[in-house]
Design a protein around this motif. Structure first.
Motif, short mmCIF file in Angstrom:
data_model
loop_
_atom_site.label_atom_id
_atom_site.label_comp_id
_atom_site.label_asym_id
_atom_site.label_seq_id
_atom_site.Cartn_x
_atom_site.Cartn_y
_atom_site.Cartn_z
N SER A 51 52.43 72.55 71.79
CA SER A 51 53.37 71.96 71.64
C SER A 51 54.63 72.54 70.76
N GLU A 57 61.28 66.14 73.88
CA GLU A 57 60.68 67.93 73.82
C GLU A 57 62.62 68.32 74.47
N LYS A 70 55.87 73.37 75.45
CA LYS A 70 57.06 72.56 75.11
C LYS A 70 57.09 72.55 73.57
N ALA A 72 59.91 70.66 70.76
CA ALA A 72 60.11 69.92 70.44
C ALA A 72 61.51 70.00 68.93
#
Length: 382
Positions: A51, A57, A70, A72
């Motif tokens: 992340s 997300e 991902k 965020a």
């Protein structure tokens, strides 16, 4: 531009400062977490998520290994979550270690040396990023070439008191050979108040002189002041600076030297801070960092990537501090485990992480408070 002026800028200009800051932070965080990720995969650890940012997300995807990559909402950091982690800080999930060893992809079931390698890979990647940046700069733009010749001695300076004269060439400081004026500056910048042995070449004769650099406060790139050591000599004042491109080997060596200088200077400051010889008012918060990134970006790519390299080294080094929650805290736990033959119990680790989290928050608050003090100082005309 000082920090206070940021508060009076139009929104479009504030965005100009925010964007370089976020770009720099994202690159540094990505490289840091990529170091963890690559070594973890090399050790056979299953990575559940990678992340950039915290919180909800925004966008993400799965790779062929099942890792969720991902982005965020809160772009102020990042993390890699391994199989067996209870949270983003890699605290064990509560499963017994012996049970974790039965799962080949579980991070906490790996030998202690592999876990230590995974943890150390993050800061190491930050150092490597800085070395690569400096190496590339020295190969393309070049390094300033200035003979360590004294063209001017400032009145009342440490150099004048020690007997240094115009025309002297400084060839050695405390046993370290000086080949460039920038090396001279680096050799004394953190040594204010300490007696140094300076060897000069005066008309072909080598002379050894004791000298104590003066302490002076200079504005830094983060809106505050830094305390530096000065001899009080100048090289080619007002003249043009020549840059010389280097070959790959020499550029790499100089890049490592510049990176180590940042590390040693930071460690020197921390040592003086704990011994009471330095103040915590030099620590900066997010406003200071954003200002530095924005100012550097406004001056060009060279200055921006230089600040990027500096911040990368700083973040890598901070992560190695032996504070639970940071990478250095994990390494301390693994060292204890290697000595004891078994890990600390979960309760001890949990309390350690709580203390570490408190220390990190305290440091963030100190930096933010210093930002406020600098704003107030400018506001009051100080």
């Amino acid at each position: 531009m000082d920090i206070l002026n940021l508060l009076h800028l139009p929104l479009s200009t504030l965005v100009f400062y925010a964007i370089p800051f976020l770009i720099a932070l994202t690159v540094i965080v990505f490289i840091h977490e990529l170091g963890h990720y690559l070594v973890a995969r090399w050790c056979g650890v299953d990575v559940e998520s990678f992340s950039i940012g915290f919180g909800r997300e925004i966008a993400g995807w799965y790779d062929k290994n099942g890792t969720r990559w991902k982005i965020a909402w809160i772009p102020l950091g990042g993390y890699v979550k391994f199989k067996g982690d209870a949270n983003a800080a890699s605290l064990p999930s509560g499963a017994a270690v012996e049970q974790a060893k039965l799962d080949p992809g579980n991070f906490h079931g790996k030998p202690v040396w592999q876990r230590a390698a995974v943890v150390a890979a993050g800061p190491s990647a930050n150092f490597l990023l800085a070395i690569v940046i400096f190496t590339a700069l020295f190969m393309t733009v070049g390094a300033p070439v200035m003979e360590p010749r004294v063209d001017e001695v400032l009145p009342g300076s440490a150099a004048e008191r020690a007997g240094i004269r115009k025309g002297d060439i400084i060839v050695e400081i405390d046993g370290k050979e000086i080949e460039d004026f920038s090396q001279l500056q680096q050799a004394v910048i953190t040594r204010a108040g300490e007696e140094l042995t300076v060897v000069i070449n005066r008309n072909g004769e080598r002379l050894s002189l004791p000298i104590v650099p003066d302490l002076k406060e200079e504005p830094d790139n983060f809106g505050g002041k830094m305390r530096i050591g000065l001899l009080g000599v100048r090289n080619n004042p007002g003249g043009p600076v020549q840059y010389e491109q280097m070959g790959p080997v020499q550029a790499f060596e100089r890049g490592m030297e510049r990176t180590w200088f940042i590390v040693s200077s930071t460690l020197g400051y921390v040592g003086k801070l704990f011994s009471g010889r330095e103040s915590a008012d030099q620590l900066g918060g997010p406003i200071s960092i954003a200002k530095a990134a924005g100012d550097a970006a406004s001056l060009g790519v060279f200055q921006f990537v230089t600040v990027l390299a500096f911040l990368s080294v700083s973040i890598g080094l901070i992560n190695l501090f032996p504070i639970p929650m940071l990478d250095g805290g994990h390494l301390v736990y693994y060292a204890i485990e290697a000595v004891r033959g078994r890990p600390l119990d979960e309760a001890a680790q949990e309390w350690g992480f709580r203390i570490g989290f408190s220390v990190v928050i305290m440091l963030m608050l100190v930096g933010t408070w210093n930002d406020r003090v600098r704003v107030a100082s400018v506001w009051m005309g100080g």
